[in-house]
Design an enzyme around this catalytic site. Structure first.
Site, PDB file in Angstrom:
ATOM      1  N   SER A 121       0.855  -1.190   0.000  1.00 30.43           N
ATOM      2  CA  SER A 121       0.000   0.000   0.000  1.00 30.43           C
ATOM      3  C   SER A 121       0.890   1.238   0.000  1.00 30.43           C
ATOM      4  O   SER A 121       2.118   1.136   0.024  1.00 30.43           O
ATOM      5  CB  SER A 121      -0.888   0.011   1.242  1.00 30.43           C
ATOM      6  OG  SER A 121      -0.096   0.307   2.375  1.00 30.43           O
ATOM      7  N   LYS A 122       0.243   2.383   0.002  1.00 29.53           N
ATOM      8  CA  LYS A 122       0.945   3.680  -0.007  1.00 29.53           C
ATOM      9  C   LYS A 122       2.060   3.751   1.043  1.00 29.53           C
ATOM     10  O   LYS A 122       3.081   4.404   0.835  1.00 29.53           O
ATOM     11  CB  LYS A 122      -0.065   4.806   0.271  1.00 29.53           C
ATOM     12  CG  LYS A 122      -0.750   5.277  -1.002  1.00 29.53           C
ATOM     13  CD  LYS A 122       0.032   6.439  -1.637  1.00 29.53           C
ATOM     14  CE  LYS A 122      -0.332   6.653  -3.070  1.00 29.53           C
ATOM     15  NZ  LYS A 122       0.811   6.557  -3.984  1.00 29.53           N
TER      16      LYS A 122
END
Ligand code: GLU
Length: 490
Positions: free
Chosen positions: A256-257
């Site tokens: 994820s980010k």
């Protein structure tokens, strides 16, 4: 070679194309290419609140940048279009109507409150099945019609056959996966607002588009038995499924980010080469032979197979990506490097304009020194800056000047260099040969002498090999730089 293999990549334009989606696209593309099949791009935009045209454009751009050409889909068309779900609503309606007419689907009038009550009651009696209790399954069709005509809201549910045994999926990656048919409730295929659900629209599309292999993320494995019910109700052949693993970050959590850049365009903007990036992503869950790391696009497109796809999660490793990127640059010829990376980058930086400004030999010589110093295309600009500057425009780095030039005795070095270079032939070898005797003559360390000349010519201490750089700059401008530098030397 052409075959009946038809695969699709079906992104939802609710965001940019991220690493996981790109890998799914690569596998579908490579599988189609390796089997002489057809690769279809379909935009799954049925979620109107989160899908945007802008995201669709971003996804198409990313696909083009990755070099994943599609045979049917947006912009290229095809016989099975349209290729955006929002343009296919009539087809979903017709398919649902047919199932309804055949008694394979039925309207359900249960309100959300009623469904919640039923679920609570099932929980209370410890019923292992807590899904839809099939309340409306046997409503008389005439009564149902009357309620609909009176304006009562309803959804359309699929009728899972009573005697349907376990649903067994022969997944090309996970092997045989069995789902207990009792746990499949009569799920919704059309909502009360007249829009189809994902499980329905996707199967109608995949069936109508003749998809033979569904290759997608394994977050969809749990949807698959429901989708099989839809294929069976439609009387369409069930494709082969291949559910590919998740991609994890180094900490073992879903990528994820938090782990850094996740969208394809961020990697493009950082200067990754599409070939290197595709090579790296392809290895996240697939391998050619268990050891080969450099798998060029044409090899991927001829050798990709589902039996070499692992069901274990893959870990995203930015260091390996960088290593692959470096390998792609290292193994290019100077000419390829010049054409694919250096010249476009210099154009973009405004350093060169026309194609005829510099001759081929000059460009080749620049490529020879720039290539080993390039990890990302932008590095070319750093190497080339002093070369493209002139004696007037060259910027002198303060620290380099303080260290290499603004010291007692440095002026003498530049005086001697001027003399030595005055009638040297202007090739790297001759320049080297002319400067070579200076340290002994001046009784100074070689490093000190060359440092001074380097700062005088390039403005800094970190540039590419001195004599190659000087040869590229040309005699006149080098002499002018030395003259300018003498004003800074002591
Ligand atoms: N639009 C779905 C997604 O992006 C496609 C899933 C599928 O391939 O069936 O997850």
């Amino acid at each position: 070679m052409s075959s009946d293999v038809r695969v699709r990549f079906a992104p939802s334009p609710t965001g940019k194309l991220h690493i996981g989606g790109a890998r799914t696209a690569i596998y579908n593309w490579a599988f189609a290419r390796a089997n002489g099949g057809t690769f279809i791009l379909r935009i799954d935009d049925t979620d109107p609140t989160r899908s945007t045209d802008e995201n669709t454009q971003i996804i198409l751009r990313a696909m083009r940048w990755l070099g994943l050409d599609w045979d049917e889909g947006p912009e290229v068309g095809g016989e099975h279009g349209p290729y955006a779900q929002t343009e296919r609503l009539d087809l979903y309606r017709a398919a649902a109507q047919k199932l309804w007419d055949e008694g394979r689907a039925y309207p359900c009038f249960c309100t959300p409150e009623k469904l919640a009550e039923d679920r609570a009651a099932a929980q209370a009696r410890k019923d292992p099945f807590q899904g839809y209790q099939r309340t409306c399954r046997n409503i008389d069709p005439a009564e149902a019609r009357a309620r609909i005509d009176a304006g009562e809201p309803y959804v359309l549910r699929i009728k899972v056959p009573e005697d349907r045994g376990d649903v067994v999926i022969h997944d090309a990656v996970h092997g045989e996966v069995t789902f207990n048919a009792r746990e499949l409730d009569d799920f919704v295929i059309f909502r009360s607002d007249g829009t189809p659900t994902y499980n329905f629209a996707t199967v109608v599309d995949d069936a109508m588009m003749g998809i033979t292999h569904v290759i997608r993320g394994d977050d969809h494995l749990s949807n698959t038995p429901r989708q099989v019910m839809v294929y069976e109700a439609l009387g369409a052949p069930v494709p082969t499924f291949a559910h590919i693993s998740m991609i994890l970050g180094a900490d073992g959590k879903k990528l994820s980010k938090r782990h850094g850049a996740t969208s394809v365009e961020e990697y493009r903007d950082q200067g990754y080469l599409p070939d290197a990036f595709v090579n790296y992503l392809a290895l996240l869950g697939w391998s050619l032979d268990g050891e080969t790391t450099i798998v060029p696009r044409d090899v991927l497109a001829s050798k990709f197979s589902l039996d070499h796809v692992s069901k274990n999660p893959a870990t995203f490793d930015p260091k390996k990506l960088d290593w692959i990127q470096a390998e792609y640059i290292r193994t290019m010829t100077d000419k390829e490097f010049a054409d694919k990376i250096m010249v476009p980058e210099l154009h973009e930086a405004g350093m060169i304009e026309g194609n005829l400004e510099y001759d081929e030999a000059w460009i080749d010589a620049l490529a020879a020194i720039a290539k080993p110093r390039t990890k990302f295309p932008a590095d070319v600009v750093t190497v080339a800056s002093p070369i493209f500057a002139t004696a007037e425009t060259l910027e002198y780095d303060e620290k380099s000047v303080a260290k290499g030039l603004a010291k007692e005795g440095m002026g003498a070095i530049l005086d001697e260099a001027e003399v030595a270079l005055a009638d040297a032939e202007w090739t790297p070898e001759a320049i080297d040969a002319a400067l070579e005797p200076l340290p002994e003559k001046l009784d100074l360390k070689k490093r000190i002498v060359f440092q001074a000349v380097r700062v005088a010519i390039c403005g800094n201490l970190v540039s590419a090999p001195l004599s190659d750089t000087m040869a590229l700059i040309g005699r006149e401008d080098c002499m002018a730089r030395i003259a300018r530098a003498k004003t800074m030397a002591l």
